[in-house]
Design an enzyme around this catalytic site. Structure first.
Site, PDB file in Angstrom:
ATOM      1  N   ASP A  23       0.834  -1.213   0.000  1.00  0.00           N
ATOM      2  CA  ASP A  23       0.000   0.000   0.000  1.00  0.00           C
ATOM      3  C   ASP A  23       0.866   1.259   0.000  1.00  0.00           C
ATOM      4  O   ASP A  23       1.997   1.252   0.487  1.00  0.00           O
ATOM      5  CB  ASP A  23      -0.916  -0.035   1.238  1.00  0.00           C
ATOM      6  CG  ASP A  23      -2.091   0.912   1.096  1.00  0.00           C
ATOM      7  OD1 ASP A  23      -2.350   1.406  -0.025  1.00  0.00           O
ATOM      8  OD2 ASP A  23      -2.757   1.172   2.118  1.00  0.00           O
ATOM      9  N   HIS A  40       2.361   3.269  -9.211  1.00  0.00           N
ATOM     10  CA  HIS A  40       2.134   1.820  -9.312  1.00  0.00           C
ATOM     11  C   HIS A  40       3.305   1.138 -10.018  1.00  0.00           C
ATOM     12  O   HIS A  40       3.681   0.020  -9.672  1.00  0.00           O
ATOM     13  CB  HIS A  40       0.828   1.527 -10.041  1.00  0.00           C
ATOM     14  CG  HIS A  40      -0.389   1.968  -9.281  1.00  0.00           C
ATOM     15  ND1 HIS A  40      -0.571   1.665  -7.947  1.00  0.00           N
ATOM     16  CD2 HIS A  40      -1.485   2.695  -9.645  1.00  0.00           C
ATOM     17  CE1 HIS A  40      -1.729   2.182  -7.543  1.00  0.00           C
ATOM     18  NE2 HIS A  40      -2.293   2.813  -8.541  1.00  0.00           N
ATOM     19  N   SER A  68      -7.284  -5.561  -5.335  1.00  0.00           N
ATOM     20  CA  SER A  68      -8.328  -6.189  -4.523  1.00  0.00           C
ATOM     21  C   SER A  68      -9.667  -6.127  -5.258  1.00  0.00           C
ATOM     22  O   SER A  68      -9.853  -5.316  -6.180  1.00  0.00           O
ATOM     23  CB  SER A  68      -8.445  -5.483  -3.169  1.00  0.00           C
ATOM     24  OG  SER A  68      -9.147  -4.262  -3.305  1.00  0.00           O
ATOM     25  N   TRP A  72     -11.947  -2.179  -7.813  1.00  0.00           N
ATOM     26  CA  TRP A  72     -12.782  -1.805  -8.966  1.00  0.00           C
ATOM     27  C   TRP A  72     -13.490  -0.484  -8.710  1.00  0.00           C
ATOM     28  O   TRP A  72     -14.045   0.116  -9.638  1.00  0.00           O
ATOM     29  CB  TRP A  72     -13.818  -2.898  -9.261  1.00  0.00           C
ATOM     30  CG  TRP A  72     -13.235  -4.193  -9.725  1.00  0.00           C
ATOM     31  CD1 TRP A  72     -13.100  -5.334  -8.986  1.00  0.00           C
ATOM     32  CD2 TRP A  72     -12.705  -4.501 -11.033  1.00  0.00           C
ATOM     33  NE1 TRP A  72     -12.514  -6.331  -9.752  1.00  0.00           N
ATOM     34  CE2 TRP A  72     -12.271  -5.843 -11.010  1.00  0.00           C
ATOM     35  CE3 TRP A  72     -12.556  -3.764 -12.215  1.00  0.00           C
ATOM     36  CZ2 TRP A  72     -11.701  -6.475 -12.117  1.00  0.00           C
ATOM     37  CZ3 TRP A  72     -11.983  -4.391 -13.317  1.00  0.00           C
ATOM     38  CH2 TRP A  72     -11.566  -5.727 -13.262  1.00  0.00           C
ATOM     39  N   LEU A 134      11.452 -19.788  -5.458  1.00  0.00           N
ATOM     40  CA  LEU A 134      10.513 -18.906  -4.753  1.00  0.00           C
ATOM     41  C   LEU A 134       9.160 -18.964  -5.451  1.00  0.00           C
ATOM     42  O   LEU A 134       9.082 -18.851  -6.671  1.00  0.00           O
ATOM     43  CB  LEU A 134      11.039 -17.460  -4.808  1.00  0.00           C
ATOM     44  CG  LEU A 134      10.166 -16.403  -4.145  1.00  0.00           C
ATOM     45  CD1 LEU A 134      10.301 -16.464  -2.625  1.00  0.00           C
ATOM     46  CD2 LEU A 134      10.548 -14.999  -4.612  1.00  0.00           C
TER      47      LEU A 134
HETATM   48  C1  IPE Z   1      -5.139  -2.800  -0.244  1.00  0.00           C
HETATM   49  O1  IPE Z   1      -4.885  -1.456  -0.404  1.00  0.00           O
HETATM   50  C2  IPE Z   1      -5.153  -3.482  -1.583  1.00  0.00           C
HETATM   51  C3  IPE Z   1      -3.855  -3.592  -2.233  1.00  0.00           C
HETATM   52  C4  IPE Z   1      -2.714  -3.239  -1.742  1.00  0.00           C
HETATM   53  C5  IPE Z   1      -3.917  -4.175  -3.550  1.00  0.00           C
HETATM   54  P1  IPE Z   1      -6.068  -0.391  -0.539  1.00  0.00           P
HETATM   55  O2  IPE Z   1      -5.431   0.936  -0.675  1.00  0.00           O
HETATM   56  O3  IPE Z   1      -7.010  -0.803  -1.600  1.00  0.00           O
HETATM   57  O4  IPE Z   1      -6.806  -0.553   0.858  1.00  0.00           O
HETATM   58  P2  IPE Z   1      -7.688   0.485   1.675  1.00  0.00           P
HETATM   59  O5  IPE Z   1      -8.657   1.092   0.700  1.00  0.00           O
HETATM   60  O6  IPE Z   1      -6.753   1.495   2.244  1.00  0.00           O
HETATM   61  O7  IPE Z   1      -8.337  -0.334   2.739  1.00  0.00           O
HETATM   62  C1  IPE Z   2      -1.547   0.277  -3.378  1.00  0.00           C
HETATM   63  O1  IPE Z   2      -1.354   1.651  -3.470  1.00  0.00           O
HETATM   64  C2  IPE Z   2      -1.786  -0.358  -4.711  1.00  0.00           C
HETATM   65  C3  IPE Z   2      -3.191  -0.729  -4.962  1.00  0.00           C
HETATM   66  C4  IPE Z   2      -4.143  -0.706  -4.086  1.00  0.00           C
HETATM   67  C5  IPE Z   2      -3.520  -1.156  -6.296  1.00  0.00           C
HETATM   68  P1  IPE Z   2      -2.560   2.669  -3.404  1.00  0.00           P
HETATM   69  O2  IPE Z   2      -2.954   3.025  -4.806  1.00  0.00           O
HETATM   70  O3  IPE Z   2      -3.645   2.168  -2.552  1.00  0.00           O
HETATM   71  O4  IPE Z   2      -1.846   3.909  -2.730  1.00  0.00           O
HETATM   72  P2  IPE Z   2      -2.510   4.944  -1.716  1.00  0.00           P
HETATM   73  O5  IPE Z   2      -3.096   4.149  -0.592  1.00  0.00           O
HETATM   74  O6  IPE Z   2      -3.540   5.696  -2.490  1.00  0.00           O
HETATM   75  O7  IPE Z   2      -1.369   5.786  -1.278  1.00  0.00           O
HETATM   76 MG    MG Z   3      -4.103   2.378  -0.596  1.00  0.00          MG
END
Ligand code: IPE
Ligand code: IPE
Ligand code: MG
Length: 241
Positions: A23, A40, A68, A72, A134
């Site tokens: 995250d 990303h 996740s 979407w 791995l």
């Molecule tokens: C969790 O991160 C999902 C991934 C890292 C793919 P999110 O950014 O989607 O989670 P929330 O919205 O903070 O719970």
């Molecule tokens: C995690 O980074 C990657 C995905 C959830 C796809 P985020 O896109 O959630 O990054 P923040 O939470 O907005 O910083």
């Molecule tokens: Mg996030």
């Protein structure tokens, strides 16, 4: 551990299976004057780097939460970008990853992905299935609750009688069938929540939360997380000592 000499003492108890909630890509991008897409991309590069560290540190399985079932809800452009990045990794990086001994697996629902991407994922899984250094589980269009729902649906389809439904049986209906449960789950960017990640499998996982944004989560910090794991007293509900 010393960043200058890049020397990391052998870990006595490395976790076998590490789950990572990657995250903070968006916040990293914002802090560095870049687009979310670049965030990303930087996060993906960092995962590839962490795979090398994992092999060095003796970790056998990584589950990376990449998209996740709730993601979407994001803008079409961001979603398309995330799909593109995964496709490019398979196109451009998989041969090299395979050379290093990485076996690709997928956790989640492939049906909702575009057929080109779905086929590439399946080909990637097939072409790396003999690798043993791995295992990389990519959780993409993954949700823990949806995983449990699909497990129950298949149990019913298979007409399993209620008395045969045990924890072991349900585990075999999860996307992770046959894999060990995660020992350690790392969440970057400081949020203390699971966000629907491996909710069945992580019943006794140790958690490590760091404020670092995912693209900045480097080898030193990874080593720190793994060493801290080695000091945890895992009791599984039993008595101390
Ligand atoms: C969790 O991160 C999902 C991934 C890292 C793919 P999110 O950014 O989607 O989670 P929330 O919205 O903070 O719970
Ligand atoms: C995690 O980074 C990657 C995905 C959830 C796809 P985020 O896109 O959630 O990054 P923040 O939470 O907005 O910083
Ligand atoms: Mg996030």
């Amino acid at each position: 551990m010393n960043e200058l000499t890049d020397s990391f003492p052998l870990l006595e108890y490395p976790p076998q299976h590490v789950g990572i909630i990657m995250d903070g890509n968006g916040r990293w991008a914002e802090a560095n004057g870049k687009s979310r897409y670049q965030g990303h991309q930087a996060g993906t590069d960092n995962l590839e780097r962490l795979l090398d560290d994992s092999i060095e540190f003796g970790v056998k399985m990584i589950t990376a939460y990449a998209f996740s079932t709730e993601n979407w809800r994001r803008s079409t452009i961001e979603i398309k970008g995330l799909m593109k990045i995964l496709e490019r990794v398979i196109d451009n990086r998989l041969v090299e990853l395979s050379r290093k001994g990485v076996q690709l697996r997928h956790l989640g629902d492939l049906e909702k992905l575009e057929s080109t991407l779905r086929k590439k994922i399946l080909q990637g899984i097939e072409s790396t299935r003999h690798n043993e250094k791995l295992i990389l589980n990519v959780a993409f269009n993954y949700g823990g609750r949806s995983e449990i729902v699909q497990a129950v649906q298949r149990v019913i389809q298979d007409k399993i009688p209620p008395e045969q439904i045990t924890e072991e049986l349900l585990s075999r209906y999860m996307y992770t069938a046959g894999s060990p449960d995660p020992d350690l789950i790392i969440r970057t960017s400081g949020e203390f929540r699971t966000s629907n990640f491996l909710i069945w499998q992580a019943a006794y996982a140790e958690y490590y939360v760091t404020p670092t944004y995912w693209p900045d989560f480097n080898k030193t910090e990874y080593y720190r997380a793994l060493s801290e794991f080695g000091k945890r007293d895992r009791r599984y509900g039993g008595r101390k000592g």
